[in-house]
Design a protein around this motif. Structure first.
Motif, PDB file in Angstrom:
ATOM      1  N   ALA A  61       0.827  -1.206   0.000  1.00 45.96           N
ATOM      2  CA  ALA A  61       0.000   0.000   0.000  1.00 45.96           C
ATOM      3  C   ALA A  61       0.861   1.257   0.000  1.00 45.96           C
ATOM      4  O   ALA A  61       0.573   2.217  -0.737  1.00 45.96           O
ATOM      5  N   GLU A  62       1.922   1.270   0.800  1.00 50.47           N
ATOM      6  CA  GLU A  62       2.835   2.417   0.823  1.00 50.47           C
ATOM      7  C   GLU A  62       3.512   2.606  -0.528  1.00 50.47           C
ATOM      8  O   GLU A  62       3.656   3.732  -1.002  1.00 50.47           O
ATOM      9  N   ALA A  63       3.893   1.499  -1.160  1.00 57.26           N
ATOM     10  CA  ALA A  63       4.554   1.598  -2.474  1.00 57.26           C
ATOM     11  C   ALA A  63       3.584   2.139  -3.523  1.00 57.26           C
ATOM     12  O   ALA A  63       3.988   2.952  -4.371  1.00 57.26           O
ATOM     13  N   ARG A  64       2.318   1.716  -3.433  1.00 59.54           N
ATOM     14  CA  ARG A  64       1.340   2.226  -4.396  1.00 59.54           C
ATOM     15  C   ARG A  64       1.090   3.715  -4.186  1.00 59.54           C
ATOM     16  O   ARG A  64       0.869   4.446  -5.147  1.00 59.54           O
ATOM     17  N   GLU A  65       1.077   4.156  -2.948  1.00 59.86           N
ATOM     18  CA  GLU A  65       0.871   5.581  -2.669  1.00 59.86           C
ATOM     19  C   GLU A  65       2.013   6.417  -3.206  1.00 59.86           C
ATOM     20  O   GLU A  65       1.795   7.531  -3.691  1.00 59.86           O
TER      21      GLU A  65
END
Length: 67
Positions: A61-65
């Motif tokens: 999720a952090e990488a997608r953000e």
């Protein structure tokens, strides 16, 4: 003479039976302890897998953000 010998044999047999009973009790205790340890180990692994899955989801999720 025979009575003394018979008493000695009976005593030896009683001691052997006591030792056998103690060994059986020790075996049961060991098996119970091993089963409890396995359950604990399985729980630790399950908890670690859940934590890893959660952390993996967070990282994705952090990488997608950031992307």
């Amino acid at each position: 003479m025979m009575d003394a010998r018979r008493a000695a044999i009976d005593d030896t047999y009683a001691q052997a039976q006591t030792a056998l009973d103690e060994a059986e009790e020790n075996r049961r205790n060991y098996e119970e302890a091993m089963a409890a340890a396995k359950m604990t180990g399985d729980q630790i692994i399950a908890d670690a897998n859940r934590t890893a899955e959660f952390r993996s989801s967070e990282i994705v999720a952090e990488a997608r953000e950031r992307a």
